[in-house]
Scaffold this active site. Structure first.
Site, PDB file in Angstrom:
ATOM      1  N   GLU A 269       0.761  -1.420   0.091  1.00  0.00           N
ATOM      2  CA  GLU A 269       0.122  -0.021   0.031  1.00  0.00           C
ATOM      3  C   GLU A 269       0.956   1.295   0.022  1.00  0.00           C
ATOM      4  OE1 GLU A 269      -0.203  -2.448   2.346  1.00  0.00           O
ATOM      5  OE2 GLU A 269      -0.561  -1.427   4.483  1.00  0.00           O
ATOM      6  N   ASN A 270       2.047   1.293   0.191  1.00  0.00           N
ATOM      7  CA  ASN A 270       2.983   2.323   0.064  1.00  0.00           C
ATOM      8  C   ASN A 270       3.171   2.831  -1.401  1.00  0.00           C
ATOM      9  OD1 ASN A 270       4.553  -0.100   0.146  1.00  0.00           O
ATOM     10  ND2 ASN A 270       6.314   1.157   0.202  1.00  0.00           N
TER      11      ASN A 270
END
Lengths: 235, 219, 235, 219
Positions: free
Chosen positions: D47-48
């Site tokens: 999710e980064n």
């Protein structure tokens, strides 16, 4: 083949599952970056009662204008229309319902649809016909209206290059609404000029990650120009 | 005498500053690009997704994938960038554009603008105009002061459907440069050879005249 | 020089105008893609009472953690914190106010701040402590909460390459929150590894258009790694 | 016998399908990547801002600019793409990820999950967990069935602050694979050698046992 291979080999396959009364979100600005061949396939299929979401509606005989003669479109959500005579006739006669939406709001509605944002506030349209029937609210002393997201049963998109996994790269201003449309379709179909193998596109330069893309087809494009405007060479 | 379209564009261009990001609407506003002073640089934003619009292309340079918001073929200037429509209107709505120039049918003393629809006659849509007027702090509206039939377009209340409410502060017509504040028009400049009386005559909304009104200067 | 030349030549100049009690939005995820030198400059300036908006707050002695010992931060809006002891101490003692915000909501709040969207609805956080005091509303039968945009007095950003006009390109996952932060600062300051002339970056590959950037400075970076994880060579 | 961490990961991996985009949380979920069946391909979303996470790098490949959501150095698989955090959570919130696997402190019969905070003890924040549980249709929670002190983590009501409300349908513990529907836990499978009675004993929320409960299979 990998479960991520999105390539299909016919337009029939590309638009399989499209049925009457569905909502289609289309990329493109004017005739720039429009999914020409996917539109032709819809004309060919003869699907009717469609709700079209697109910034414009093509011209007589090209782009989304192709869907007008057989009255395949029952409603269009767009920011700027009427570049063609048949469109105006159907709109004036009430055969075609038109929901005029500010261009930025339209883009944001598509993005929101893809991003799981059901609604957002914007100052665009406050005090205008666009605000009618919409919730109004103040933030920091300014008025805003609430606009809801749009999701399509299908999204039809034109990109420049793709890898087989559906990672997309757009070219110049043919990008426009295409990346937004791509995120907002339950089934997103993309046509491109070139398909390469996964790993051949620089991950930092991919405009639309393949996760948004369901089907991918390679084709050629006419790329008609609406306003060919030039300056003399040597100036 | 009333300004020509080119002269209107030329006067608007005097408002440009070095380093301005500018969105020019279709029509007279587009002409402003021809009068950018030589000693400054501005970057033109085209809301279909281009910042740094260049000149029109030569025949050889024409690229169907590179158009402006008026659907004309264009080129890119050095330092240009391309982005999608959501990003383009993020810039506009977020107030990042320094100056917006656009046309109108009517403007009123409360800064309301009508520019996109004449019910029963013209229903092509607002395009990006509603976002532009809502998003920008610094807007110049260009239009003729009155219709061909002599009806004022500077009104106490707009009669056509609005494009935006209370967002216009400056109007440049073929006759006058006008500021809108506190519910009144304020005459700033008049076109060369146009009298204050002529402007008053063709301005339906309340017009404040303070002191000597200078003529516009064109160098 | 052109009015679009955003290059400054000292960190003092880069952070000029930052004063006590301002809000700063910072890019970076963990220690990846953080504006290392801009943070050091803030430490050096000794500015206090800051509200920091950042996904994380660095570690002891590096990144935003540098601003803790002199208690320069009075409030932080973040999704994940407490990778350092001093942070926890200040939080537990109440010296530091912490507003925990879901990561996706934080990213969207920054984007909204830059995009003139004052507020948006999201399902994230419904029925959790995050929803407390926030408007709730149903769309299509599902509950959503209203989240408001964030705008910073300053945004501090780390990019990879830039041209003098402030057009930015990010590298790999050092992109993260940086493009969003860049849009949401009243003054956006960017530090980069390399500055090139306008025209040298492909317009199609620019991640952040220069319109969002006010100041640009070239520097070198330590790029500390939090979790160096490797596999044996030849596997 | 209770499953090891690796066995939990292995059982979860059986739920993967060819062409799945998958987000794996920190801890046991991360281990799932080690058990992807050879005959299918999945793409891991971090999710980064990375879709298509590859193996950990060799010493030579380590790149400080390329990490996963657990801040570990990683590599990219062929067909990977990089994007900003808003785009990453657009994917997650918009329901584009096919399967999400994450840990928890507690889950209850109404599908509520508590995973990010123990008041007064652990207040590190929710990171992306709230977005993940709100955005995904298909979530598997992995955790031990009970605490070290024998207290059940499958409750009639979560006691800790929630990460998400009514969003969990599947839980895989070291003892059992459980489905949540209509306000009850339903026992689907048990760990090899673990009896139904043991599972009942350690499940505080209402647990439905229908028919013969098969043992999990590991090939």
């Amino acid at each position: 083949m990998s479960g991520f291979d999105k390539v299909v080999h016919s337009y029939e396959e590309a638009m399989a599952g499209l049925t009457d009364n569905m909502t289609i979100i289309a990329g493109g600005f004017g005739l720039c970056g429009i999914p020409e061949n996917l539109i032709s396939e819809i004309k060919h299929k003869g699907t009717r009662g469609l709700t079209l979401v697109s910034n414009n509606c093509g011209v007589d005989g090209f782009g989304l204008g192709l869907l007008l003669p057989d009255r395949q479109i029952s409603k269009i959500i767009a920011s700027y229309v009427g570049e063609n005579a048949e469109f105006e006739r159907q709109m004036m006669s009430g055969e075609l319902s038109v929901e005029l939406t500010p261009q930025g709001t339209l883009a944001e509605k598509m993005r929101a649809g893809g991003a799981g944002i059901p609604a957002f506030y914007t100052a665009t349209g406050v005090g205008t016909p666009v605000a009618e029937g919409k919730d109004e609210r103040q933030f920091n002393g300014r008025d805003y209206i609430l606009e809801e997201a749009i999701v399509g049963d299908f999204a039809i998109v034109k990109a420049w290059k793709a890898d087989r996994y559906g990672n997309l790269v757009f070219r110049k201003t043919a990008r426009n609404f295409n990346p937004l449309a791509a995120t907002a379709g339950k089934i997103t179909v993309v046509e491109v000029e070139e398909i390469v193998e996964p790993g051949q596109l620089d991950p930092d330069e991919i405009h639309t990650p393949g996760i948004y893309v369901n089907r991918l087809i390679q084709s050629t494009f006419e790329k008609r120009i609406e306003q060919r405007t030039t300056r003399p060479a040597g100036e | 005498m009333a300004l020509s379209r080119d002269q209107i564009a030329q006067r608007v261009a005097q408002e440009l500053q070095d380093g301005f990001y500018v969105n020019l609407g279709i029509g007279i506003p587009t002409l402003v690009a021809n009068f950018i002073p030589k000693d400054i640089e501005v970057m033109l934003q085209s809301e279909n997704g281009l910042l740094g619009m260049g000149a029109f292309p030569t025949e050889d340079e024409v690229d169907a994938d590179l158009i402006n918001a008026g659907k004309q073929t264009v080129t890119m200037a050095a330092g240009a960038s391309i982005f999608d429509s959501a990003e383009s209107f993020a810039m506009i709505r977020g107030g990042h554009v320094d100056l917006t120039v656009l046309g109108a049918f009517e403007v009123d003393v409360n800064g309301n603008i009508a520019s996109y629809m004449i019910p029963g006659k013209l229903i092509k849509g607002m395009g990006g105009a509603m976002d532009l007027v809502a998003g920008a702090d610094n807007i110049i509206v260009t239009m003729t002061h009155a219709s061909k039939h002599g009806e004022s377009k500077l009104l106490s209340n707009c009669t056509l459907p609005l494009t935006g409410k209370g967002c216009i502060k400056k109007v440049l017509t073929d006759l006058a440069f006008i500021e809108i504040k506190a519910g009144k028009f304020h005459l700033l400049e008049r076109a060369p050879g146009v009298s204050v009386a002529e402007i008053i005559e063709l301005t339906q909304g309340e017009l404040v005249i303070e002191g000597e009104i200078p003529e516009m200067k064109f160098s």
